[in-house]
Write an enzyme that holds these catalytic residues in place. Structure first.
Site, PDB file in Angstrom:
ATOM      1  N   ASP A  51       0.861  -1.164   0.000  1.00  0.00           N
ATOM      2  CA  ASP A  51       0.000   0.000   0.000  1.00  0.00           C
ATOM      3  C   ASP A  51       0.905   1.223   0.000  1.00  0.00           C
ATOM      4  O   ASP A  51       2.035   1.191   0.462  1.00  0.00           O
ATOM      5  CB  ASP A  51      -0.939  -0.007   1.206  1.00  0.00           C
ATOM      6  CG  ASP A  51      -1.975   1.104   1.092  1.00  0.00           C
ATOM      7  OD1 ASP A  51      -2.261   1.521  -0.049  1.00  0.00           O
ATOM      8  OD2 ASP A  51      -2.482   1.573   2.127  1.00  0.00           O
TER       9      ASP A  51
ATOM     10  N   ASP B  65      -8.217  -6.974   1.106  1.00  0.00           N
ATOM     11  CA  ASP B  65      -7.279  -7.016   2.224  1.00  0.00           C
ATOM     12  C   ASP B  65      -8.010  -6.395   3.387  1.00  0.00           C
ATOM     13  O   ASP B  65      -8.898  -5.571   3.202  1.00  0.00           O
ATOM     14  CB  ASP B  65      -6.024  -6.195   1.929  1.00  0.00           C
ATOM     15  CG  ASP B  65      -6.278  -4.719   2.150  1.00  0.00           C
ATOM     16  OD1 ASP B  65      -6.869  -4.093   1.249  1.00  0.00           O
ATOM     17  OD2 ASP B  65      -5.941  -4.205   3.227  1.00  0.00           O
TER      18      ASP B  65
ATOM     19  N   CYS C 157     -12.994 -26.682  11.151  1.00  0.00           N
ATOM     20  CA  CYS C 157     -11.786 -26.001  10.687  1.00  0.00           C
ATOM     21  C   CYS C 157     -10.584 -26.941  10.706  1.00  0.00           C
ATOM     22  O   CYS C 157     -10.417 -27.723  11.640  1.00  0.00           O
ATOM     23  CB  CYS C 157     -11.506 -24.778  11.556  1.00  0.00           C
ATOM     24  SG  CYS C 157     -10.051 -23.852  11.038  1.00  0.00           S
TER      25      CYS C 157
ATOM     26  N   CYS D 107      -7.414 -25.882  10.661  1.00  0.00           N
ATOM     27  CA  CYS D 107      -6.189 -25.142  10.994  1.00  0.00           C
ATOM     28  C   CYS D 107      -5.440 -25.819  12.137  1.00  0.00           C
ATOM     29  O   CYS D 107      -5.987 -26.634  12.877  1.00  0.00           O
ATOM     30  CB  CYS D 107      -6.515 -23.686  11.348  1.00  0.00           C
ATOM     31  SG  CYS D 107      -7.035 -23.413  13.052  1.00  0.00           S
TER      32      CYS D 107
ATOM     33  N   CYS E 178      -7.172 -25.333  15.563  1.00  0.00           N
ATOM     34  CA  CYS E 178      -8.361 -26.157  15.791  1.00  0.00           C
ATOM     35  C   CYS E 178      -8.039 -27.643  15.880  1.00  0.00           C
ATOM     36  O   CYS E 178      -8.758 -28.399  16.527  1.00  0.00           O
ATOM     37  CB  CYS E 178      -9.397 -25.895  14.696  1.00  0.00           C
ATOM     38  SG  CYS E 178     -10.210 -24.297  14.909  1.00  0.00           S
TER      39      CYS E 178
ATOM     40  N   HIS F 120      -5.779 -19.281  13.307  1.00  0.00           N
ATOM     41  CA  HIS F 120      -7.157 -19.702  13.048  1.00  0.00           C
ATOM     42  C   HIS F 120      -7.903 -18.715  12.155  1.00  0.00           C
ATOM     43  O   HIS F 120      -8.536 -19.107  11.170  1.00  0.00           O
ATOM     44  CB  HIS F 120      -7.963 -19.909  14.329  1.00  0.00           C
ATOM     45  CG  HIS F 120      -9.416 -20.112  14.039  1.00  0.00           C
ATOM     46  ND1 HIS F 120      -9.909 -21.299  13.547  1.00  0.00           N
ATOM     47  CD2 HIS F 120     -10.465 -19.242  14.049  1.00  0.00           C
ATOM     48  CE1 HIS F 120     -11.197 -21.163  13.286  1.00  0.00           C
ATOM     49  NE2 HIS F 120     -11.568 -19.920  13.580  1.00  0.00           N
TER      50      HIS F 120
END
Length: 373
Positions: A93, A266, A304, A306, A309, A335
């Site tokens: 950015d 984003d 999930c 991840c 998790c 997560h």
RNA sequence: GGAGGGGUUCCCGAGCGGCCAAAGGGAGCAGACUGUAAAUCUGCCGGCGGAGCCUACGGAGGUUCGAAUCCUCCCCCCUCCA
């Protein structure tokens, strides 16, 4: 020129698009959500965590990296990718958001912005040319034009003046660009005024950019307005170029915008929320510090995949958070980022399989149930 | 046994005649967060539907229009001396 965008498919019932961005540092499948790594790091995550979560491209920030550690240092050390050990695509950015967020510490002038460093108070003049120069030094794959993120609320006159500056700076940025390997995106401003937004498109698109962003949303305006702008303006952007809705957003926002043809997103929500103890699932938001999770041995989200998790209970995560442990931020961020990445994977799959509308409806319906918790 | 200091709302700790349901922390409970000045910020935090009332500053009495604050006795705790 190593940047390219391929439009692979457009949904049959909505304007959702499936695409592919090619960069020097890899391929990005769109719609994509890019985690924000302002200071050369997505807070609390290592690059390998990001990779495991499925992150394709991340953000860096011109203003912050210019102030510290300095873009020339980063150039000397091999560019931002090498410096931060993230081999994948990076979008930087321009500092335009800091024109907005550091309102009290900067002065906008015709040729640029006078910033007073939030770190040590020193004064710095950021021009469109410099913003591009810094981003070229950083070596990002996608650079953003320096713009003025118009605050909300703003009068039509203020917004028009602000837009004129953004357009002028966009031209300067375009002219200042020297590296063909780095893409440069233009930014459509215009606040909450649809006419100004349309004008912005008419003035920015002819300058000729590699992609187009919708900026100046999610700055406090009612969600309805943000949706209306997205719906109106997204279709006006060149079909064959990526469309980027800056700073957005919640899962609902993203689904909405995808349905209107936006390709890139984003937002700090998943990372900041994670650090602040707000965890996303498909059916509810979990405020992990709440007493109700004290003895809960379940993972944040049964569905999930991840790392967090798969290995930790809500009770443990609550303990870590309440105790102020660093690991709480790490596990929570893993997560939330994975949750967002899965959302995007599901969005892409559903577009591919011509069932995006149904998918979107399903997600939004289950989100609506959140009120029941 | 003698001398001194102290016991305040869940905890620590200020207050030392009215403005005190009592500063400030902490803990607890809840909320916010959208191109990151954010491991940040905000609210609640004795009870009862509010103005108000009730219960509260170790215990029991007392002085006073009025006491967490002054007096008396008692009970605990700490330090020093014997």
């Amino acid at each position: 020129m190593s940047f390219a965008f391929e439009l692979l498919k457009t949904d049959s019932t909505t304007s959702a698009r499936l695409g592919r961005i090619s960069t020097l540092h890899g391929i990005v499948n769109t719609p994509v959500f890019m985690p924000v790594g302002t200071q050369g790091t997505v807070k609390a995550l290592r690059p390998e965590d990001l990779r495991h979560c499925g992150a394709q491209m991340i953000l860096g920030n011109t203003y912050h990296l210019y102030l510290r550690p300095g873009h020339e240092l980063i150039r000397t050390l091999g560019g931002l990718h090498t410096f931060m050990n993230w081999p994948g695509p990076v979008l930087t950015d321009s500092g335009g958001f800091q024109v907005y967020s550091l309102g009290a510490l900067r002065k906008i002038m015709p040729d640029g912005v006078m910033f007073q460093s939030h770190i040590d108070g020193s004064r710095h003049f950021l021009t469109p040319q410099k913003a591009v120069g810094i981003q070229e030094a950083l070596g990002s794959d996608i650079m953003m034009c320096l713009d003025e993120c118009t605050p909300y609320p703003a009068t039509e006159k203020q917004t028009a003046d602000s837009l004129a500056l953004t357009v002028k700076w966009a031209r300067s940025c375009r002219e200042a660009k020297t590296n063909p390997d780095q893409a440069l995106f233009g930014i459509v401003q215009g606040g909450t005024y649809m006419d100004l937004r349309r004008q912005a498109v008419e003035q920015i698109v002819p300058i000729g950019f590699d992609g187009y962003a919708l900026g100046g949303v999610s700055v406090g305006e009612p969600k309805k307005i943000m949706y209306a702008i997205t719906e109106e303006i997204s279709p006006l952007l060149p079909r064959e170029k990526p469309r980027y809705l800056m700073g957005v957003g919640t899962p609902e926002d993203i689904i909405y915008a995808v349905s209107r043809g936006v390709d890139m997103f984003d937002c700090v929500i998943p990372t900041r929320s994670a650090r602040h103890g707000l965890l996303f699932t498909n059916t509810q938001k979990i405020v992990i510090k709440n007493a109700r999770w004290r003895e809960d041995s379940n993972p944040i989200d049964e569905t999930c995949d991840c790392y967090t998790c798969r290995n930790y209970s809500r009770a443990y995560l609550r303990h870590l958070y309440v105790a102020g442990e660093i690991l709480a931020m790490i596990l929570n961020t893993i997560h939330n980022i994975r949750h967002y990445m899965r959302l995007m994977e599901n969005i892409r799959a559903s577009i591919q399989e011509n069932r995006f509308e149904e998918f979107a409806k399903g997600v939004l319906d289950s989100k609506a149930n959140e009120n029941n918790f």
